[in-house]
Design an enzyme around this catalytic site. Structure first.
Site, mmCIF file in Angstrom:
data_model
loop_
_atom_site.group_PDB
_atom_site.id
_atom_site.type_symbol
_atom_site.label_atom_id
_atom_site.label_comp_id
_atom_site.label_asym_id
_atom_site.label_seq_id
_atom_site.Cartn_x
_atom_site.Cartn_y
_atom_site.Cartn_z
ATOM 1 N N LYS A 385 1.097 -0.923 0.086
ATOM 2 C CA LYS A 385 -0.134 -0.446 0.274
ATOM 3 C C LYS A 385 0.500 1.201 0.284
ATOM 4 C CE LYS A 385 -0.202 0.223 4.843
ATOM 5 N NZ LYS A 385 -0.889 0.462 6.419
ATOM 6 N N HIS A 431 -7.950 -0.712 -3.774
ATOM 7 C CA HIS A 431 -8.213 -0.475 -2.551
ATOM 8 C C HIS A 431 -8.460 0.985 -2.172
ATOM 9 C CE1 HIS A 431 -9.447 -4.114 -0.330
ATOM 10 N NE2 HIS A 431 -8.543 -4.403 -0.726
#
Length: 560
Positions: A385, A431
């Site tokens: 991420k 996401h």
RNA sequence: GCCGGCGUAGCUCAACAGGUAGAGCAGCGCACUUGUAAUGCGCGGGUUGGGGGUUCGAGUCCCUCCGUCGGCUCCA
């Protein structure tokens, strides 16, 4: 400081004591429990050491020799550290009767310490490991001069004044109550307005960029969390039963978005699909970590999941990045710190997937010419991420947007799209959030602006203050006209002095006060006082409304 | 969850070394009808976070639970 502690508490065992961003700390194992009253005592002893002006000597010794030295003093933590150091030679600094293992550098003499203060006590695990013993940590700070120290302490007080927990109550934005439960936020009318303004803005911005708004339930079958892997990861969720069936309160919105994806056959021409949800999730955070709005148990993410092909993923991530930064700038943040987090110890998926995903994130950051650093092993279990930290008006850093790559869930849920080759392929899933969570973001905004929000965000934008009862009708008319143009206006018709009404409006950080008395009523004008104290008289209502609408529309940032 | 501190009225705080709770602000009432950061007077409000214990007597001491604060660990 360690020397002072050793003088006062000879039984204290030294653990570790590094310099940190704005000071230092030292961990000790002391049989006696330290209390805040001990800090001044330690400070006194430190001052004594400073006035002794002991020379500080650096000495390089063999590792074995150092181990022997510390073993003799039964400094078990130092011995443990030394045993794990690879270098053959280590440095020891000594001052008077005290010596310590340290890389350095140090001052030449203790007398060179100018201004310092011990700040707080805390517990800390040895080596930050939950399973190891709890030590006592003393935090302190030091500067070259009293002036700088005072400046630092002043900044700490300012931070306290801006504390969103305090301002949240004073400005009637939200509360967290025992009766409701820890980590659960109730928004009061003003906080709800602020939140709604942010939500509406987000919805609009997402629609502009091709996101589709979706809504999913707060509870979902337990089984779906087994499919997603949350169950196996022992994700901190809340579970319960309905008619013998297991359910969990959602800690994330992804499964529902995946179900929407799977509601029909998807072809490559359908992709990318971007589902956006203001999704309220609940997580069983451990009690000790809760902190105002910044860390809660129930919060709403401005969450989206993008489903696309591998080829599309780089562009999608690029777009997420520019989207996030664009929005952050509108809210008044312009300095960022970007972290790329890589594979953690516990993870699902294959090594190859992780590498591919990490590379894509890297490329996207680099093509946006963004500086970043690698946070090794800090990724989520399902993928690497990008985390963005925001710098606020006081120079503090806050957790903001996050963009997470996910090769895993599409596979676990058996997601597919039909490619141009008429074969089934697994889509890539991203996401991402723009703000992070509304709760946390509102907390950050409160502190950043010290509660004095830009006009477009201010829960009450204008308060109209009639001087005396006979001006209430005129004042009400003004409120009505402002409201009819969508301006959030209120009237304060208490039988109070104007000075007091101004003071109250100022305390509530209302951007503009419109004051009307005989002068204004007779000439059909208004007086406008801004939060900063600017006072203008004899203004025309129509013009004032236009100016207000301009300022709202522009989302101008005002200085707090 | 762990270590330590704290928990008195809606808010901010007081109550000597244990002797049955006080103030300001806010609220309510009355008076004042007010021109740019607090008008005056009056009134109500607390089983001192919950439970248990020590004591003739507990806000004060002990235990326990809850909450909260500062950290640690974890995280949007």
């Amino acid at each position: 400081m360690a020397q002072a502690v050793k003088r006062l508490f000879p039984d204290a065992k030294l653990a570790i004591g590094p310099a940190i961003e704005d000071g230092f700390y030292y961990d000790f194992d002391i049989p006696k429990k330290l209390t805040p009253e001990d800090l001044p005592r330690i400070e006194d002893e430190m001052n004594r050491i400073i006035s002794e002006d002991l020379p500080i000597e650096r000495r390089e010794v063999r590792r074995e020799e150092a181990i022997q030295l510390f073993r003799n003093k039964s400094e078990r933590f130092k011995v443990e550290m030394l045993e794990e150091i690879d270098d053959e030679r280590v440095t020891i600094y000594s001052q008077g009767e005290f010596f310590d293992l340290c890389r350095g550098p140090h001052l030449s003499r203790t007398g060179r310490v100018r201004a310092f203060k011990l700040l707080s006590l805390a517990g800390a695990y040895w080596r930050g490991d939950e399973s190891r013993e709890m030590l006592q940590r003393i935090y302190g700070t030091a500067f070259d001069s009293e002036k700088e120290l005072n400046h630092y302490l002043g900044a700490r007080e300012e931070a306290l004044r801006r504390d969103h927990r305090k301002l949240g109550v004073e400005l009637e934005l939200f509360s967290i109550r025992d009766e409701i439960g820890p980590g659960l936020v109730i928004y009061h009318p003003k906080g709800a307005v602020l939140r709604t303004v942010i939500e509406d803005f987000l919805k609009k911005e997402h629609a502009k960029r091709g996101y589709q708004l979706v809504i999913s339930p707060h509870i979902m079958r337990r089984d779906i969390w087994a499919t997603s892997g949350h169950l196996q990861m022992e994700y901190p969720m809340y579970f319960f039963e309905i008619e013998g069936q297991g359910y969990g309160i959602k800690p994330m919105n992804c499964p529902a978005h995946i179900m929407i994806y799977k509601s029909r056959t998807r072809g490559h021409r359908d992709l990318p699909l971007r589902f956006f949800e203001l999704g309220t999730v609940y997580r069983h955070e451990r009690s000790g970590v809760l902190h105002g709005l910044l860390r809660v148990r129930g919060f709403t993410q401005d969450d989206a999941h993008i489903f696309c092909t591998m080829e599309q993923s780089e562009e999608e991530i690029n777009n997420c990045i520019s989207f996030a930064f664009e929005i952050q700038r509108i809210f008044g943040f312009d300095t960022f710190r970007i972290a790329l987090s890589t594979r953690p110890e516990h993870f699902v998926g294959t090594h190859e997937d992780w590498e591919k995903a990490t590379e894509t994130l890297k490329k996207a950051l680099e093509s946006n010419e963004l500086d970043y650093f690698i946070d090794e092993g800090e990724g989520v279990f399902y993928g690497p991420k990008i985390d963005v930290k925001l710098r606020d008006a006081l120079g503090r850093w806050w957790q903001g947007p996050t963009i997470q790559f996910d090769f895993n869930l599409p596979r676990r849920f058996g997601m597919a799209y039909v490619g141009a080759d008429n074969e089934e392929h697994t889509p890539v899933m991203i996401h991402r959030t723009v703000l992070g969570s509304l709760e946390r973001y509102i907390g950050i905004l409160i502190e950043h602006y010290a509660g004095a929000f830009p006009l477009w965000l201010a829960p009450v934008q204008v308060v109209v203050l009639p001087i005396a009862d006979r001006h209430v009708t005129y004042a009400s008319e003004i409120v009505g006209k402002l409201r009819s143009r969508g301006i959030r206006a209120e009237i304060n018709q208490e039988r109070e002095t104007t000075a007091n009404k101004i003071r109250k409006a100022w305390q509530m950080k209302i951007p503009y006060m419109i004051i009307v008395g005989d002068n204004e009523q007779n000439s059909n004008t208004l007086s406008v006082r801004s939060l900063s104290g600017k006072d203008e008289r004899g203004l025309d209502l129509k013009q004032v409304i236009d100016d207000l609408l301009d300022e709202i529309e522009s989302k101008a940032i005002r200085k707090a």
